[in-house]
Write a protein that holds these residues in place. Structure first.
Motif, PDB file in Angstrom:
ATOM      1  N   VAL A 131      -8.880 -59.335  43.167  1.00 35.48           N
ATOM      2  CA  VAL A 131      -9.311 -59.860  41.877  1.00 35.48           C
ATOM      3  C   VAL A 131      -8.412 -59.267  40.798  1.00 35.48           C
ATOM      4  O   VAL A 131      -8.057 -58.091  40.848  1.00 35.48           O
ATOM      5  N   ASP A 132      -7.977 -60.121  39.862  1.00 31.80           N
ATOM      6  CA  ASP A 132      -7.229 -59.640  38.710  1.00 31.80           C
ATOM      7  C   ASP A 132      -7.863 -60.234  37.451  1.00 31.80           C
ATOM      8  O   ASP A 132      -8.970 -60.756  37.510  1.00 31.80           O
ATOM      9  N   SER A 133      -7.177 -60.190  36.329  1.00 30.22           N
ATOM     10  CA  SER A 133      -7.790 -60.630  35.079  1.00 30.22           C
ATOM     11  C   SER A 133      -8.012 -62.139  35.003  1.00 30.22           C
ATOM     12  O   SER A 133      -8.789 -62.600  34.169  1.00 30.22           O
ATOM     13  N   GLN A 134      -7.359 -62.931  35.870  1.00 34.65           N
ATOM     14  CA  GLN A 134      -7.527 -64.383  35.822  1.00 34.65           C
ATOM     15  C   GLN A 134      -8.015 -64.996  37.122  1.00 34.65           C
ATOM     16  O   GLN A 134      -8.692 -66.018  37.105  1.00 34.65           O
ATOM     17  N   TYR A 135      -7.650 -64.403  38.262  1.00 37.88           N
ATOM     18  CA  TYR A 135      -7.902 -65.034  39.558  1.00 37.88           C
ATOM     19  C   TYR A 135      -8.670 -64.111  40.504  1.00 37.88           C
ATOM     20  O   TYR A 135      -8.539 -62.896  40.444  1.00 37.88           O
ATOM     21  N   VAL A 136      -9.427 -64.770  41.397  1.00 34.62           N
ATOM     22  CA  VAL A 136     -10.095 -64.059  42.480  1.00 34.62           C
ATOM     23  C   VAL A 136      -9.663 -64.728  43.784  1.00 34.62           C
ATOM     24  O   VAL A 136      -9.557 -65.949  43.855  1.00 34.62           O
ATOM     25  N   GLU A 137      -9.375 -63.915  44.802  1.00 30.01           N
ATOM     26  CA  GLU A 137      -9.049 -64.431  46.127  1.00 30.01           C
ATOM     27  C   GLU A 137     -10.244 -64.183  47.027  1.00 30.01           C
ATOM     28  O   GLU A 137     -10.727 -63.046  47.132  1.00 30.01           O
ATOM     29  N   ILE A 138     -10.718 -65.246  47.673  1.00 28.42           N
ATOM     30  CA  ILE A 138     -11.909 -65.180  48.512  1.00 28.42           C
ATOM     31  C   ILE A 138     -11.511 -65.479  49.943  1.00 28.42           C
ATOM     32  O   ILE A 138     -10.890 -66.502  50.221  1.00 28.42           O
ATOM     33  N   GLY A 139     -11.862 -64.575  50.850  1.00 35.15           N
ATOM     34  CA  GLY A 139     -11.644 -64.787  52.274  1.00 35.15           C
ATOM     35  C   GLY A 139     -12.877 -65.455  52.868  1.00 35.15           C
ATOM     36  O   GLY A 139     -13.998 -64.986  52.681  1.00 35.15           O
ATOM     37  N   SER A 140     -12.672 -66.584  53.549  1.00 35.01           N
ATOM     38  CA  SER A 140     -13.788 -67.313  54.166  1.00 35.01           C
ATOM     39  C   SER A 140     -13.306 -67.897  55.493  1.00 35.01           C
ATOM     40  O   SER A 140     -12.285 -67.474  56.020  1.00 35.01           O
ATOM     41  N   TRP A 141     -14.050 -68.876  56.016  1.00 38.33           N
ATOM     42  CA  TRP A 141     -13.727 -69.462  57.312  1.00 38.33           C
ATOM     43  C   TRP A 141     -13.507 -70.953  57.175  1.00 38.33           C
ATOM     44  O   TRP A 141     -14.247 -71.633  56.468  1.00 38.33           O
TER      45      TRP A 141
ATOM     46  N   LEU B 144      -7.926 -68.092  53.097  1.00 41.02           N
ATOM     47  CA  LEU B 144      -7.865 -67.345  51.846  1.00 41.02           C
ATOM     48  C   LEU B 144      -7.695 -68.348  50.715  1.00 41.02           C
ATOM     49  O   LEU B 144      -6.742 -69.134  50.702  1.00 41.02           O
ATOM     50  N   SER B 145      -8.649 -68.358  49.765  1.00 33.94           N
ATOM     51  CA  SER B 145      -8.627 -69.303  48.646  1.00 33.94           C
ATOM     52  C   SER B 145      -8.523 -68.533  47.345  1.00 33.94           C
ATOM     53  O   SER B 145      -9.103 -67.447  47.196  1.00 33.94           O
ATOM     54  N   ARG B 146      -7.802 -69.094  46.388  1.00 28.17           N
ATOM     55  CA  ARG B 146      -7.595 -68.439  45.096  1.00 28.17           C
ATOM     56  C   ARG B 146      -8.122 -69.347  43.990  1.00 28.17           C
ATOM     57  O   ARG B 146      -7.787 -70.527  43.928  1.00 28.17           O
ATOM     58  N   PHE B 147      -8.964 -68.756  43.100  1.00 26.44           N
ATOM     59  CA  PHE B 147      -9.584 -69.519  42.029  1.00 26.44           C
ATOM     60  C   PHE B 147      -9.542 -68.737  40.721  1.00 26.44           C
ATOM     61  O   PHE B 147      -9.606 -67.510  40.730  1.00 26.44           O
ATOM     62  N   LYS B 148      -9.530 -69.464  39.604  1.00 25.89           N
ATOM     63  CA  LYS B 148      -9.851 -68.843  38.319  1.00 25.89           C
ATOM     64  C   LYS B 148     -11.354 -68.573  38.357  1.00 25.89           C
ATOM     65  O   LYS B 148     -12.073 -69.147  39.167  1.00 25.89           O
ATOM     66  N   TYR B 149     -11.834 -67.709  37.474  1.00 32.77           N
ATOM     67  CA  TYR B 149     -13.264 -67.398  37.473  1.00 32.77           C
ATOM     68  C   TYR B 149     -13.798 -67.244  36.064  1.00 32.77           C
ATOM     69  O   TYR B 149     -13.042 -66.965  35.134  1.00 32.77           O
ATOM     70  N   THR B 150     -15.119 -67.457  35.936  1.00 31.49           N
ATOM     71  CA  THR B 150     -15.799 -67.285  34.654  1.00 31.49           C
ATOM     72  C   THR B 150     -16.908 -66.247  34.741  1.00 31.49           C
ATOM     73  O   THR B 150     -17.591 -66.015  33.753  1.00 31.49           O
ATOM     74  N   VAL B 151     -17.101 -65.655  35.910  1.00 30.60           N
ATOM     75  CA  VAL B 151     -18.153 -64.649  36.077  1.00 30.60           C
ATOM     76  C   VAL B 151     -17.629 -63.281  35.643  1.00 30.60           C
ATOM     77  O   VAL B 151     -16.425 -63.083  35.445  1.00 30.60           O
ATOM     78  N   ASN B 152     -18.518 -62.334  35.528  1.00 31.68           N
ATOM     79  CA  ASN B 152     -18.180 -60.984  35.087  1.00 31.68           C
ATOM     80  C   ASN B 152     -17.172 -60.344  36.050  1.00 31.68           C
ATOM     81  O   ASN B 152     -17.456 -60.212  37.239  1.00 31.68           O
ATOM     82  N   PRO B 153     -16.017 -59.919  35.564  1.00 36.39           N
ATOM     83  CA  PRO B 153     -15.016 -59.309  36.446  1.00 36.39           C
ATOM     84  C   PRO B 153     -15.492 -58.004  37.094  1.00 36.39           C
ATOM     85  O   PRO B 153     -15.074 -57.679  38.202  1.00 36.39           O
ATOM     86  N   ASP B 154     -16.393 -57.284  36.425  1.00 35.63           N
ATOM     87  CA  ASP B 154     -16.923 -56.045  37.018  1.00 35.63           C
ATOM     88  C   ASP B 154     -17.746 -56.353  38.269  1.00 35.63           C
ATOM     89  O   ASP B 154     -17.694 -55.608  39.248  1.00 35.63           O
ATOM     90  N   LEU B 155     -18.505 -57.455  38.247  1.00 37.83           N
ATOM     91  CA  LEU B 155     -19.253 -57.877  39.431  1.00 37.83           C
ATOM     92  C   LEU B 155     -18.295 -58.177  40.579  1.00 37.83           C
ATOM     93  O   LEU B 155     -18.511 -57.748  41.715  1.00 37.83           O
TER      94      LEU B 155
END
Length: 131
Positions: free
Chosen positions: A77-87, A95-106
């Motif tokens: 996770v960085d200031s703009q994107y989160v990488e999520i490992g799934s199946w 491995l998928s990469r998305f922008k996010y709007t949720v709390n970065p601390d979470l």
């Protein structure tokens, strides 16, 4: 002038930067409600997309789009994107990469614990953590 989809994405991203957690209407800044309707079947995807309506509680803003959830863990996770490992559908790791709007601390906490949770994806952005 921006389309409704582009305008909403801009405003959602802006609300993340200001620290608020609710999705905000691009017209009046009211609270948006996400309603997932019928699934869109596609057996080649690692997820089931849903026809989705996003409505404002305060004005007539309405957007019909697509959303889905991904069960996985955060790899980065960085200031703009989160990488999520799934199946994937075959059971292989994706491995998928998305922008996010949720709390970065979470997201950072979830990365530390490596907890598996569901992520709600709307217009290719993580908008909610479920579970």
């Amino acid at each position: 002038m921006l389309s409704g989809r582009e305008n909403m994405q801009e405003k959602v991203h802006t609300s993340h930067e200001s620290g608020t957690s609710a999705l905000r209407c691009p017209q009046c800044q009211g609270t948006l409600t996400i309603i997932q309707l019928e699934p869109i079947y596609d057996e080649t995807n690692a997820y089931v997309p849903y026809r989705t309506v996003v409505e404002c509680a305060s004005c007539s803003y309405r957007l019909v789009t697509e959303s889905y959830t991904i069960l996985g863990g955060i790899k980065n996770v960085d200031s703009q994107y989160v990488e999520i490992g799934s199946w994937g559908p075959s059971g292989s790791r994706v491995l998928s990469r998305f922008k996010y709007t949720v709390n970065p601390d979470l997201l950072k906490d979830l990365k530390k614990t490596q907890e598996l949770v569901e992520f709600l994806i709307l217009n290719e952005q993580v908008v909610q953590v479920i579970g």
